[in-house]
Every structure is written in structure tokens, then in C-alpha cells.
Design an enzyme around this catalytic site. Structure first.
Site, PDB file in Angstrom:
ATOM      1  N   LEU A 149       0.969  -1.166  -0.094  1.00  0.00           N
ATOM      2  CA  LEU A 149       0.006  -0.067   0.051  1.00  0.00           C
ATOM      3  C   LEU A 149       0.926   1.100   0.039  1.00  0.00           C
ATOM      4  O   LEU A 149       2.060   1.320   0.625  1.00  0.00           O
ATOM      5  CB  LEU A 149      -0.837  -0.069   1.265  1.00  0.00           C
ATOM      6  CG  LEU A 149      -2.174  -0.890   1.376  1.00  0.00           C
ATOM      7  CD1 LEU A 149      -2.780  -1.055   2.615  1.00  0.00           C
ATOM      8  CD2 LEU A 149      -3.111  -0.578   0.143  1.00  0.00           C
ATOM      9  N   ASP A 150       0.502   2.401  -0.578  1.00  0.00           N
ATOM     10  CA  ASP A 150       1.387   3.459  -0.738  1.00  0.00           C
ATOM     11  C   ASP A 150       1.298   4.119   0.578  1.00  0.00           C
ATOM     12  O   ASP A 150       0.714   3.861   1.525  1.00  0.00           O
ATOM     13  CB  ASP A 150       0.903   4.317  -1.991  1.00  0.00           C
ATOM     14  CG  ASP A 150      -0.259   5.088  -1.765  1.00  0.00           C
ATOM     15  OD1 ASP A 150      -0.585   6.024  -0.668  1.00  0.00           O
ATOM     16  OD2 ASP A 150      -1.332   4.699  -2.287  1.00  0.00           O
ATOM     17  N   TYR A 151       2.542   5.043   0.858  1.00  0.00           N
ATOM     18  CA  TYR A 151       2.781   5.900   2.169  1.00  0.00           C
ATOM     19  C   TYR A 151       1.547   6.231   2.765  1.00  0.00           C
ATOM     20  O   TYR A 151       1.515   6.186   3.899  1.00  0.00           O
ATOM     21  CB  TYR A 151       3.862   6.677   2.030  1.00  0.00           C
ATOM     22  CG  TYR A 151       4.406   7.200   2.993  1.00  0.00           C
ATOM     23  CD1 TYR A 151       5.025   6.524   4.102  1.00  0.00           C
ATOM     24  CD2 TYR A 151       4.475   8.611   3.308  1.00  0.00           C
ATOM     25  CE1 TYR A 151       5.573   6.901   5.028  1.00  0.00           C
ATOM     26  CE2 TYR A 151       5.183   9.199   4.500  1.00  0.00           C
ATOM     27  CZ  TYR A 151       5.687   8.165   5.264  1.00  0.00           C
ATOM     28  OH  TYR A 151       6.283   8.744   6.434  1.00  0.00           O
TER      29      TYR A 151
END
Length: 258
Positions: free
Chosen positions: A121-123
Site C-alpha cells: 500500500l502506498d505511504y
């Protein structure tokens, strides 16, 4: 057509007199009590090395033989573990970071040997990440051939109409790397300048949900992944994790062809 002797001889070849009783093995793998496992065998739901087994008391070697229940291979290595983790925002989907930022390792620690995340999952996104030290399971979950369904709750900037939602499912949008469609899109709530939608898609491309809605003028303010295949986030708190049950691992394995 094989006669009775050849069928019996073939069946005998899969049995191991020095092995473990099949019903005991199934019980150890989490299929229930010994009696329940005997019923599973008698009902014709168990295969050993591709051969249907209905006889009770059969002994097998789990180290050299493949045992399947309802078509899914059972996992017997006690050191293998699969986790469901709720990633908060501002956490990297990696195990280490040279800049010292918060990572998944800071959540799970060093309790599990060779544990690794299946997908990212992105930041700034939140929600479900699956982790495992089962290399075979990890390869299948992340392989493009077995792209599993992923469910997200997205909070969008702007008021999205139902017709746009339907268009994203019916025709999709063209991004820099090609056309992409949602499997499902449903509006959960909408206000003057905010829309909350539930979306389902198979693609595992980087930042795909943000890119889809951003391309049509609805930037994603918040994104939470709530489900991967049959595994749900449920009420797992941000920054915490749980060990998947044998039933959950089997359902995930079956989803990816194991």
C-alpha cells in the site's frame, strides 16, 4: 479399464506404513476433531498424491506426499505463518528503510522468521496487508496470473455521480499504462464536496485506485483497503496484526490455485 486388483494396488502405493494416520494429520491442520476428520475422509473429500482416499486408518507422510481437502493443498509446516496487518498512514510497505522511517517490521517485530509482505500500500494509504513466510503462497498471491480481488473504501474530493461509477465499471479509463476498469463501484455516502465509494478491482498496479479517480478529476483524500480475496480487515485496529486461521489460509490458497 483397471480391474479391482490394479485399483487396490495403485491405492496401496500412496500409503506409508511408517507415516501418520490421515485423520490425525487433518486434525493437526485445523480441520476439526478426529471424528470430524474421519467424516471428511469418508465423504470422499480427501486426496493423497491425486488419489481419492475414503478408507479410515490410512497412514501418509506429509513431508513427501501432497494431501488435498476439497481440492486445496493443506499446510502442515508449523513454522509457516500468514498474517493480516492493518497498515496506518505514514508507514512504508517495506521491512526496512535506510532513512529510518516507520515500516512493517516496526509493527510485527522479529517474532516470525523470514516474514514478508504480499503486495503493498502506498505511504498515505491504510488498511489490509497480508504477510507470510510461506514462499509458495507469496509467489502465487503476487503473481499477475492470480490477481485476487481487492476491496477499498475511498474518500474522494468532489461529488461523484452514480453514472460515473457505472462508467468506471463498464468502460473504465485510459491511464498512461493502458485501459483499466473497476470490477465494482458503489457510492456509500456523498456530501457537497466529498464522496465515499466502495470499489473492487483485481489489478495490483501501483497507486491504481488513486490514479483511476485522479484521472477523472476526483482526487482521493483517504484510501483504506478492507479486503484481499477472502481475507477481510474486519475490526483489526490500525498498527496491529493477527495470525490467519487455517481455514483462512486454505481459502486464500484455493483462491490462488494452490
Amino acid at each position: 479399464m483397471p480391474n479391482a486388483y490394479s485399483r487396490a494396488h495403485k491405492a496401496h502405493d500412496i500409503y506409508n506404513d511408517e507415516g501418520i494416520r490421515l485423520q490425525k494429520l487433518l486434525a493437526q491442520a485445523g480441520f476439526g476433531s478426529r471424528r470430524k476428520c474421519e467424516e471428511i475422509i469418508a465423504d470422499g473429500r480427501v486426496e493423497v498424491d491425486g488419489e481419492l482416499v475414503t478408507q479410515l486408518g490410512v497412514r501418509v507422510d506429509p513431508d513427501t506426499q501432497i494431501i488435498r481437502v476439497d481440492g486445496s493443498k493443506i499446510k502442515l509446516n508449523p513454522n509457516l505463518v500468514t498474517l493480516a496487518l492493518n497498515k496506518p498512514k505514514k508507514v512504508l510497505s517495506t521491512m526496512d528503510d535506510p532513512k529510518g522511517r516507520y515500516t512493517l517490521r516496526d509493527i510485527v517485530g522479529d517474532t516470525y522468521d523470514r516474514i514478508f509482505h504480499m503486495g503493498r500500500l502506498d505511504y498515505d494509504s491504510e488498511g489490509l496487508i497480508l504477510m507470510t513466510n510461506d514462499g509458495e503462497l507469496s509467489q502465487h498471491v503476487m503473481h499477475p496470473k492470480y490477481e485476487v480481488e481487492k476491496t477499498y473504501i475511498a474518500t474522494l474530493q468532489g461529488k461523484l455521480s452514480g453514472s460515473v461509477c457505472k462508467r468506471l465499471v463498464r468502460t473504465g479509463v485510459q491511464l498512461d499504462d493502458g485501459w483499466i476498469k473497476l470490477d465494482k463501484c458503489a457510492i456509500i455516502d456523498a456530501h457537497r464536496d466529498v464522496t465515499i465509494v466502495k470499489v473492487v478491482l483485481h489489478s495490483g498496479k501501483n497507486r491504481i485506485v488513486r490514479r483511476i479517480f485522479g484521472s477523472i478529476g476526483y482526487p482521493v483524500r483517504r484510501l483504506v483497503r478492507t479486503q484481499i480475496g477472502p481475507i477481510k480487515l474486519g475490526d483489526l485496529k490500525p498498527g496491529s496484526y493477527r495470525v490467519l486461521s487455517q481455514v483462512e489460509v486454505r481459502s486464500l490458497s484455493k483462491e490462488v490455485g494452490l
